[in-house]
Write a protein that holds these residues in place. Sequence first.
Motif, PDB file in Angstrom:
ATOM      1  N   ALA A 159     115.066 -36.829   8.527  1.00 11.01           N
ATOM      2  CA  ALA A 159     114.166 -37.127   9.639  1.00 11.01           C
ATOM      3  C   ALA A 159     114.895 -37.015  10.977  1.00 11.01           C
ATOM      4  N   GLY A 165     111.054 -36.208  14.299  1.00 13.35           N
ATOM      5  CA  GLY A 165     111.205 -37.142  13.189  1.00 13.35           C
ATOM      6  C   GLY A 165     111.481 -38.562  13.655  1.00 13.35           C
ATOM      7  N   PHE A 200     103.991 -35.827  13.487  1.00 10.93           N
ATOM      8  CA  PHE A 200     105.018 -35.706  12.457  1.00 10.93           C
ATOM      9  C   PHE A 200     104.446 -35.297  11.102  1.00 10.93           C
TER      10      PHE A 200
END
Length: 230
Positions: A159, A165, A200
């Motif tokens: 991430a 992220g 995301f």
Amino acid sequence: MKMKNSRLPVTIGKVMAVIGCCSVIATAPTHAIAKRSTGILVLGAKNADDNYRNAIIWLDKRGCKLFFSGKVAGIRGALDVKDPGNMALLGCRKPSVARKIDDLSVSMPELQIIIGQFDGGQFDQKSSAEKHYTVKFSRFNNNDVSRRKQDLLALNSEAKSISNGWRQAGILIPDAAYGMAKPDAIDFIYYENPADAQNFRSDNPTVVQKVGKFNSDHVLDFAYVNSRPK
């Protein structure tokens, strides 16, 4: 009243994690939390704002500093977190505060309070209004603790390598819980801005699938509370 720290008989199975499901109107003052410190998470019941504020004042008078607070608009997941109206994370320099939480819980039984070791660094470096926080409550199956830690490290690393992220702000490992069954871990993560939090999932379906697999492999039950700026 202090609740038993027993596990709930709820199993999630192969439920896909949702990153960005609910809302908290959140603020996060720019304070540094010691790498390891006593952390106290307070969840106030809806329509009980006075007691929630009084609890924060009570802790502040005992040397605890507010690092995160928010107004909860929703919660998602099977973990038994009573629907809260507000939540706040405080860092306390004096471990002795933990021994006095019984008094606070008895005087304000509608509060849910979790106390433990907070492992984290800087909670917020820039304006809190630009951040989007997610708080995840987890109870693990402990089938393979070593692999769980490796999988979580890999997820956070992946991430972090993605422009939109999440970033990990810290983790609270509870020692005791009042008003609720004790979770095994409470993770605090954030996105750099609300747009990243919203985009995301659509931008990174593979990572979202990995989060779902992590929950399926390692988590008995969980609850997500997400945030957006005021």
